[in-house]
Design a protein around this motif. Structure first.
Motif, PDB file in Angstrom:
ATOM      1  N   VAL A  40      36.393  33.250  30.097  1.00 45.21           N
ATOM      2  CA  VAL A  40      37.499  33.696  30.959  1.00 45.21           C
ATOM      3  C   VAL A  40      37.677  32.715  32.123  1.00 45.21           C
ATOM      4  CG1 VAL A  40      38.222  35.466  32.608  1.00 45.21           C
ATOM      5  CG2 VAL A  40      37.354  36.122  30.358  1.00 45.21           C
ATOM      6  N   SER A  41      38.893  32.228  32.296  1.00 50.78           N
ATOM      7  CA  SER A  41      39.264  31.362  33.419  1.00 50.78           C
ATOM      8  C   SER A  41      40.535  31.894  34.051  1.00 50.78           C
ATOM      9  CB  SER A  41      39.487  29.920  32.953  1.00 50.78           C
ATOM     10  OG  SER A  41      38.308  29.357  32.414  1.00 50.78           O
ATOM     11  N   LEU A  42      40.533  32.006  35.372  1.00 54.53           N
ATOM     12  CA  LEU A  42      41.733  32.450  36.085  1.00 54.53           C
ATOM     13  C   LEU A  42      41.595  32.120  37.570  1.00 54.53           C
ATOM     14  CD1 LEU A  42      40.860  35.278  37.729  1.00 54.53           C
ATOM     15  CD2 LEU A  42      41.032  36.210  35.426  1.00 54.53           C
ATOM     16  N   THR A  43      42.734  32.106  38.245  1.00 53.65           N
ATOM     17  CA  THR A  43      42.785  31.855  39.681  1.00 53.65           C
ATOM     18  C   THR A  43      43.690  32.891  40.336  1.00 53.65           C
ATOM     19  OG1 THR A  43      42.494  29.472  39.349  1.00 53.65           O
ATOM     20  CG2 THR A  43      43.374  30.174  41.476  1.00 53.65           C
ATOM     21  N   VAL A  44      43.244  33.451  41.445  1.00 52.08           N
ATOM     22  CA  VAL A  44      44.027  34.431  42.191  1.00 52.08           C
ATOM     23  C   VAL A  44      44.236  33.890  43.605  1.00 52.08           C
ATOM     24  CG1 VAL A  44      44.243  36.833  42.917  1.00 52.08           C
ATOM     25  CG2 VAL A  44      42.933  36.270  40.858  1.00 52.08           C
ATOM     26  N   GLY A  45      45.489  33.680  43.978  1.00 48.80           N
ATOM     27  CA  GLY A  45      45.794  33.112  45.276  1.00 48.80           C
ATOM     28  C   GLY A  45      45.789  34.153  46.388  1.00 48.80           C
ATOM     29  N   PRO A  46      45.747  33.717  47.635  1.00 48.29           N
ATOM     30  CA  PRO A  46      45.837  34.652  48.764  1.00 48.29           C
ATOM     31  C   PRO A  46      47.115  35.491  48.666  1.00 48.29           C
ATOM     32  CG  PRO A  46      45.261  32.438  49.520  1.00 48.29           C
ATOM     33  CD  PRO A  46      45.638  32.313  48.071  1.00 48.29           C
ATOM     34  N   ARG A  97      29.338  38.061  49.712  1.00 52.10           N
ATOM     35  CA  ARG A  97      30.508  37.436  49.080  1.00 52.10           C
ATOM     36  C   ARG A  97      31.813  37.657  49.836  1.00 52.10           C
ATOM     37  NH1 ARG A  97      30.033  37.331  42.490  1.00 52.10           N
ATOM     38  NH2 ARG A  97      27.863  36.604  42.413  1.00 52.10           N
ATOM     39  N   ASN A  98      31.808  38.480  50.861  1.00 54.88           N
ATOM     40  CA  ASN A  98      33.030  38.816  51.591  1.00 54.88           C
ATOM     41  C   ASN A  98      34.086  39.401  50.648  1.00 54.88           C
ATOM     42  OD1 ASN A  98      34.707  39.160  53.766  1.00 54.88           O
ATOM     43  ND2 ASN A  98      35.269  37.002  53.972  1.00 54.88           N
ATOM     44  N   VAL A  99      33.628  40.393  49.881  1.00 55.00           N
ATOM     45  CA  VAL A  99      34.462  41.051  48.882  1.00 55.00           C
ATOM     46  C   VAL A  99      34.542  42.535  49.199  1.00 55.00           C
ATOM     47  CG1 VAL A  99      34.616  41.693  46.438  1.00 55.00           C
ATOM     48  CG2 VAL A  99      33.945  39.372  47.066  1.00 55.00           C
ATOM     49  N   GLY A 100      35.747  43.118  49.083  1.00 52.06           N
ATOM     50  CA  GLY A 100      35.933  44.552  49.246  1.00 52.06           C
ATOM     51  C   GLY A 100      36.020  45.232  47.894  1.00 52.06           C
ATOM     52  N   PHE A 101      35.483  46.441  47.792  1.00 51.69           N
ATOM     53  CA  PHE A 101      35.447  47.173  46.528  1.00 51.69           C
ATOM     54  C   PHE A 101      36.152  48.518  46.669  1.00 51.69           C
ATOM     55  CE2 PHE A 101      31.381  44.977  47.210  1.00 51.69           C
ATOM     56  CZ  PHE A 101      31.403  44.059  46.164  1.00 51.69           C
ATOM     57  N   ALA A 169      38.483  47.096  55.930  1.00 51.72           N
ATOM     58  CA  ALA A 169      38.061  46.974  57.328  1.00 51.72           C
ATOM     59  C   ALA A 169      37.342  45.658  57.640  1.00 51.72           C
ATOM     60  CB  ALA A 169      37.202  48.171  57.718  1.00 51.72           C
ATOM     61  N   PRO A 170      36.441  45.165  56.783  1.00 53.59           N
ATOM     62  CA  PRO A 170      35.745  43.897  57.107  1.00 53.59           C
ATOM     63  C   PRO A 170      36.601  42.656  56.875  1.00 53.59           C
ATOM     64  CG  PRO A 170      34.437  45.287  55.625  1.00 53.59           C
ATOM     65  CD  PRO A 170      35.834  45.821  55.620  1.00 53.59           C
ATOM     66  N   GLU A 171      37.884  42.828  56.557  1.00 59.00           N
ATOM     67  CA  GLU A 171      38.803  41.735  56.287  1.00 59.00           C
ATOM     68  C   GLU A 171      38.275  40.810  55.186  1.00 59.00           C
ATOM     69  OE1 GLU A 171      41.225  40.468  59.954  1.00 59.00           O
ATOM     70  OE2 GLU A 171      39.219  40.852  60.774  1.00 59.00           O
ATOM     71  N   PRO A 172      38.083  41.363  53.984  1.00 58.51           N
ATOM     72  CA  PRO A 172      37.537  40.555  52.889  1.00 58.51           C
ATOM     73  C   PRO A 172      38.529  39.495  52.419  1.00 58.51           C
ATOM     74  CG  PRO A 172      38.336  42.652  52.060  1.00 58.51           C
ATOM     75  CD  PRO A 172      38.418  42.732  53.557  1.00 58.51           C
ATOM     76  N   LYS A 173      37.998  38.470  51.797  1.00 56.52           N
ATOM     77  CA  LYS A 173      38.833  37.433  51.191  1.00 56.52           C
ATOM     78  C   LYS A 173      39.301  37.837  49.799  1.00 56.52           C
ATOM     79  CE  LYS A 173      38.490  34.490  54.571  1.00 56.52           C
ATOM     80  NZ  LYS A 173      39.668  34.146  55.405  1.00 56.52           N
ATOM     81  N   LEU A 174      38.618  38.839  49.211  1.00 55.50           N
ATOM     82  CA  LEU A 174      38.938  39.290  47.858  1.00 55.50           C
ATOM     83  C   LEU A 174      38.739  40.789  47.789  1.00 55.50           C
ATOM     84  CD1 LEU A 174      39.500  38.660  44.806  1.00 55.50           C
ATOM     85  CD2 LEU A 174      37.020  38.392  44.556  1.00 55.50           C
ATOM     86  N   ALA A 202      50.559  43.764  52.623  1.00 59.03           N
ATOM     87  CA  ALA A 202      50.615  43.531  54.062  1.00 59.03           C
ATOM     88  C   ALA A 202      49.349  42.854  54.571  1.00 59.03           C
ATOM     89  CB  ALA A 202      50.840  44.847  54.801  1.00 59.03           C
ATOM     90  N   SER A 203      48.211  43.118  53.914  1.00 59.96           N
ATOM     91  CA  SER A 203      46.940  42.532  54.346  1.00 59.96           C
ATOM     92  C   SER A 203      46.819  41.064  53.965  1.00 59.96           C
ATOM     93  CB  SER A 203      45.767  43.312  53.738  1.00 59.96           C
ATOM     94  OG  SER A 203      45.629  43.014  52.352  1.00 59.96           O
ATOM     95  N   GLY A 204      47.547  40.634  52.922  1.00 58.92           N
ATOM     96  CA  GLY A 204      47.473  39.245  52.470  1.00 58.92           C
ATOM     97  C   GLY A 204      46.218  38.905  51.689  1.00 58.92           C
ATOM     98  N   VAL A 205      45.444  39.909  51.283  1.00 58.93           N
ATOM     99  CA  VAL A 205      44.187  39.664  50.589  1.00 58.93           C
ATOM    100  C   VAL A 205      44.446  39.423  49.096  1.00 58.93           C
ATOM    101  CG1 VAL A 205      43.748  42.130  50.131  1.00 58.93           C
ATOM    102  CG2 VAL A 205      41.824  40.525  50.252  1.00 58.93           C
ATOM    103  N   ALA A 206      43.707  38.497  48.499  1.00 56.55           N
ATOM    104  CA  ALA A 206      43.729  38.311  47.051  1.00 56.55           C
ATOM    105  C   ALA A 206      43.092  39.537  46.405  1.00 56.55           C
ATOM    106  CB  ALA A 206      42.965  37.052  46.667  1.00 56.55           C
TER     107      ALA A 206
END
Length: 373
Positions: A40-46, A97-101, A169-174, A202-206
């Protein structure tokens, strides 16, 4: 709840991998020697929302768990916000990882208030700043009036909003969402996923979201990765996957199709009871499978004296709310007839045995090699 306009985002091909929220490159994973994620290969932008879509057991949830750090890939690379978080030599745990779940059960702490649930996920800031951030995101999801409430007093939709606020809340990158609306009833699900979409945009998160529901994927996603047997079989916008399915599997997965066998004739044309279709490069004489979406069939009354090319006899009509479904028997040269379904906007209920002119929107008719998955 404040609803912000949905902002356009860059498509995957235009995203700098070093600035992307998520990059998977050649990711593989096996259980007991059996591959469940296969290259699996993929890219998710901001700001982009990508849906992993497919049937049960296709590998979509395992792919999400690899992104989260709950599973390690056996091969390939995982990058979050430009940082390498997993390959064959290295592995960064989920908490770094700065990831939100946001998973199906929302995992709220029953002994903590709504505000305390959100504050719990915040680290490295003063208590007052934590409370300010918690109240800010709870306001964004429409839960500012419930900060002192406890999870058991909330509806399913309200609990989902609190779970989303805690993840953001922690402003994750993903952001990673695993079937987040599956536990809600239909009416509430439609409302909550609409609100969730606007909050995420609105958050702009990937964001990567797992679902098995094609309609939900088309509603939520900027891009869809359709998976089967551990592989991505097609990736693109919702329009691309619905209107230009590359395989018979993709065509079937995105809704009902009228399916019948045919054969490619001279000049690459496939002769069907609905008229000729392009054989899509199949050789003359090859067996083919034709798939026609129900909304591709246009129905009209037959004018006096007219002899339309395609005639359908009504077998039954059913109103399904926003559309009507008409069962038809279309005449064929061998006299056997072809049973088709036509989906018509609004209320359209022709009586049984009425004969109608049938025309075809060829952009929603597809031809594949016979036996293709």
């Amino acid at each position: 709840m404040r609803i912000d306009p949905i902002r356009p985002v860059s498509l995957r091909g235009e995203v700098d991998p070093d600035k992307a929220g998520l990059v998977l490159q050649g990711v593989r994973h096996s259980y007991g020697g059996e591959p469940v994620v296969d290259g699996v290969s993929l890219t998710v932008g901001p700001g982009e929302l990508l849906c992993l879509l497919g049937p049960s057991g296709c590998g979509k949830t395992t792919t999400l768990r690899i992104c989260a750090g709950l599973e390690a890939p056996t091969e390939g690379e995982v990058r979050v916000a430009g940082m390498l978080v997993a390959d064959r030599q290295s592995f960064v745990p989920p908490e770094r990882r700065n990831v939100g779940f946001l998973f199906q059960d929302y995992a709220l702490f029953p002994h903590l208030s709504v505000e305390e649930n959100v504050v719990f996920g915040l680290e490295g800031m003063p208590r007052k700043k934590k409370q300010e951030r918690a109240r800010e995101v709870l306001s964004q999801v429409g839960m500012a009036d419930y900060i002192q409430a406890y999870p058991h007093t909330l509806s399913g939709g309200q609990q989902q909003r609190v779970g989303l606020a805690r993840a953001l809340a922690p402003e994750p990158k993903l952001m990673l969402l695993d079937e987040p609306f599956s536990g809600l009833d239909r009416r509430l699900r439609d409302q909550v996923r609409d609100e969730t979409l606007h909050v995420l945009k609105a958050s702009g998160v990937a964001t990567v979201m797992v679902t098995h529901d094609p309609e939900e994927a088309m509603f939520m996603a900027d891009a869809i990765a359709l998976m089967n047997r551990g592989r991505i079989v097609q990736m693109g916008s919702p329009v691309e996957l619905y209107c230009y399915p590359k395989t018979a599997f993709a065509a079937r997965f995105f809704g009902e199709v009228n399916e019948f066998a045919a054969r490619v004739g001279a000049g690459g044309q496939v002769e069907t009871p609905l008229g000729p279709l392009d054989g899509r490069g199949l050789i003359s004489g090859a067996a083919a499978t034709v798939m026609v979406r129900p909304e591709a069939l246009k129905l009209a009354a037959i004018e006096d004296g007219a002899s339309p090319d395609v005639v359908g006899r009504v077998l039954a009509s059913r109103m399904l709310g926003r559309t009507s479904l008409v069962h038809l028997q279309v005449e064929t040269p061998d006299g056997a007839g072809l049973h088709l379904h036509a989906r018509v906007p609004g209320r359209y209920l022709p009586p049984p045995e009425e004969r109608l002119e049938v025309s075809l929107d060829r952009s929603l008719a597809f031809v594949y090699p016979a036996g293709q998955d």
